[in-house]
Enzyme design. Sequence first.
Site, short mmCIF file in Angstrom:
data_model
loop_
_atom_site.label_atom_id
_atom_site.label_comp_id
_atom_site.label_asym_id
_atom_site.label_seq_id
_atom_site.Cartn_x
_atom_site.Cartn_y
_atom_site.Cartn_z
N ALA A 298 38.42 107.65 40.74
CA ALA A 298 38.17 108.97 40.82
C ALA A 298 39.05 109.37 41.63
O ALA A 298 39.92 108.41 42.06
CB ALA A 298 36.90 108.26 42.24
N GLU B 220 47.81 95.16 53.61
CA GLU B 220 48.82 94.73 53.74
C GLU B 220 50.28 95.86 53.58
O GLU B 220 50.99 95.90 53.97
CB GLU B 220 50.05 93.46 52.12
CG GLU B 220 51.01 92.98 52.57
CD GLU B 220 51.26 92.40 53.67
OE1 GLU B 220 52.19 92.85 54.29
OE2 GLU B 220 51.06 91.08 53.36
N GLY C 88 57.80 112.07 49.05
CA GLY C 88 56.85 111.43 48.71
C GLY C 88 56.88 109.84 49.80
O GLY C 88 55.65 109.12 49.81
N LYS D 27 49.46 101.24 63.17
CA LYS D 27 50.47 100.37 62.64
C LYS D 27 50.93 98.90 63.52
O LYS D 27 50.55 98.02 63.21
CB LYS D 27 51.95 100.52 62.15
CG LYS D 27 51.71 101.69 61.10
CD LYS D 27 52.94 101.97 60.35
CE LYS D 27 52.71 102.40 58.34
NZ LYS D 27 53.95 103.76 57.77
#
Length: 819
Positions: free
Chosen positions: A509, A612, A670, A688
Amino acid sequence: MKVLKFGGSSVAKAANIQKVVNIVKRGNEPQIVVVSALGGVTDMLIKAGMLAENGDELYKEVLHELEIKHLDAARELLPVTNQSGCLSMVKQYFNELEDICEGVYRLQELSLRTKDRIVSFGELLSSKIISAYMLSQHVAHQWIDSRKVIKTNSNFSFAGVDFSETNKLISDAIFSSKENLFLAPGFIASDVNNHTTTLGRGGSDYTAAIFAAAVNASSLEIWTDVTGMMTADPRWVANAKTIDSTSYQAAMELSHFGAKVIYPPTIQPVMQQNIPTYIKNTFAPDEKGTLIQELNSASSAAAGTEIITGISSINSLALLSLEGSGMVGIPGFSKRLFEALANEKVNVILITQSSSEHSICVAVNAADASKAKEAVDKTFEPEISNGKVEPLKIERELSIIALVGDKMKSHPGISGRMFGALGRNGINVRAIAQGSSERNISTVIAAADVKKAVNVLHEAFFESTTYKQLNIFIVGVGNVGSKLIAQLKQQQEFLLEHSNIQARITGIANSRKMLFVDNGNAINLNTWQQDLEKGDQMSLDKFVETVIDKNLRNAVFVDVTANGEVAKVYKQLLEKSISVVACNKIAASSAYDNYKSLKFTANEFNALYLFETNVGAGLPVISTLNDLRKSGDVVNKIQAVLSGTLNFVFNHYNGSVPFAEVVRQAQKEGYTEPDPRLDLGGTDVMRKILILAREAGEQMEMEDITNNGFLPASCFEGSVDDFYAEMLRQEPHFRALYDVAHSRNSKLKFVAQYEGGKASVGLQHIPADSDFYHLYGKDNIVLFYTQRYPVQPLVVKGAGAGADVTASGVFADIIRVAR
């Protein structure tokens, strides 16, 4: 002498009957051939009888359709010169059948005796037509009316055989004849008054076994439309295999628990005489099929190395539970329960009783549940009224799945493997039964889970040397998601060959469309983009509902978005034992209670929640931290450069081109989130270090982290385009940051740190002797200071951004699920 039985599919039409006769012709010893009704005929005869009983004249149309079916078969099989006698026989039988049904219609009553008479015409007609065809082919034989040689009691529709009388009649009929070939209708018999009886649905197998035992046949061959007994239902399990050889006892267990290839009572007569029994395929007569025999050391070795012979199931069941403190230590409760059920002719399929004697559970056909409850509650009315026993409880929509094997007894751990495989796939076991023979472990599960359970167990016990199927559902097929699909496509053959993993993408999707495939297929990875555009409108609720409803084994939901709404569905999926692999950081960095809840839910429901790529993209940062803690180490401090975006930006910015252009280049390649402010504002790095602190055992929230940001407040206003425009106006600010660092022979790095229960992120001047100084491109680095690494830290370093790198990290988590 051997006995051959041909089932309804084997004689369903003229072409099949020709195959049957060709098989018979190949015989080189005397034979008895038993045949069923033409395919589907018995059901139609029952339908005609029921219509007549209900006063519905449509029974005549059903009979007319049946008559045409048999006349057509005779005409197709027989030369014109041989047809008249056979056609007259068919018409005569149907005249008689119509008279019987008319009587039922007038009385509007269909007794079991009359029903047996009606359904007997199926086998009589098929055997007579086949006999006529054999004569036309010059195949000499004698037709035997099974009703004259098989004698039963008067328990119509499921008659019990009088073996003493039957064996004598069959022996006299066979051994007094000069013929070497005999043809008999299956399923039918007669009582002492010569009234027609039947042996139960599937009784033609039983007829053949009765003949075989009576003449002490050299073998019994059951000819059907599959090549032997299978390790599981091939309609459900694509990799079901033929069972080469098994014991009578195991075959009996499999047939009792739903293996339709052989009728359960068939085994008993041939087992008593130790007659080898073959299950063979009419349409592949040269295939070996399955041999059922008494297993000794030689035949056991020949049967192969599989511990489990097969997996079968019974559907449409109900579980009846009798409970109460008044049952404890009081003898006779079980006797009264089973007497109550027996008086109502309720067949008990499975029994289990708690060691505390507080409850007894039995599984019965769902259709019998209501009358069973009425009978049991009436029997225990005194105990129910004084509260010693509770009214009988009924649970419906259940199935039994049975694991059967002769070698289970000598191999410990089979039940552990069975329940472990079911548990890992979220299949709840309602009741368990295992006989002292240890040849069968039976479990009661939800009917909705039975197909999944059969596949899970087949994979666990029969496909360990082939492959494990992984069903993958991906939300987010943009930059990273499309790279992930490309990697899965590229590695499919490698995974299958080297890791025994069949990775199938079953649903995908994006924000606009969603696509699923059905019937055990996988999405075509060559055309998925075009296929997705033709898919349904995306609805996250509908997507999740479909993933759950498909109920596929080894399912994994992959979130390759940065969407908070997608992160909210993880718990719903984990509760269904569907593992979650998240590239999305929002869930793991959400409120601590939610983070812990997701971890707890995954553990509770035997699923995995893996993220991860939340830190370090494809680097093994979280897994390394987890390994440290699992081995007993304690994390004292973490220092890290965790933003590939910011590292790329500050490695490339030197004032020669505007800071905004360097950021735009990072986004183009990216390395940034869709909104680069999440990276440059420090939010992404805060998430993080929060995740690392939590994985290190710290209870921490986002607001506990200090953010020493470097972006002017005005950069956070407006759209992303406004952000780029404002950065251009703020270029002197960025140039000043660079100049100060350069003057000190340092580099700018956005550093995250956790120590002593506190965490912070911010831009720092990094001198040349720092581990962070020689960090180039989009690399990340994490330094773990622990009890074992107090001075020289454990370092994880490498590419920490980029679609390919992130996709590979997601890929690795998916493989962890498979393992």
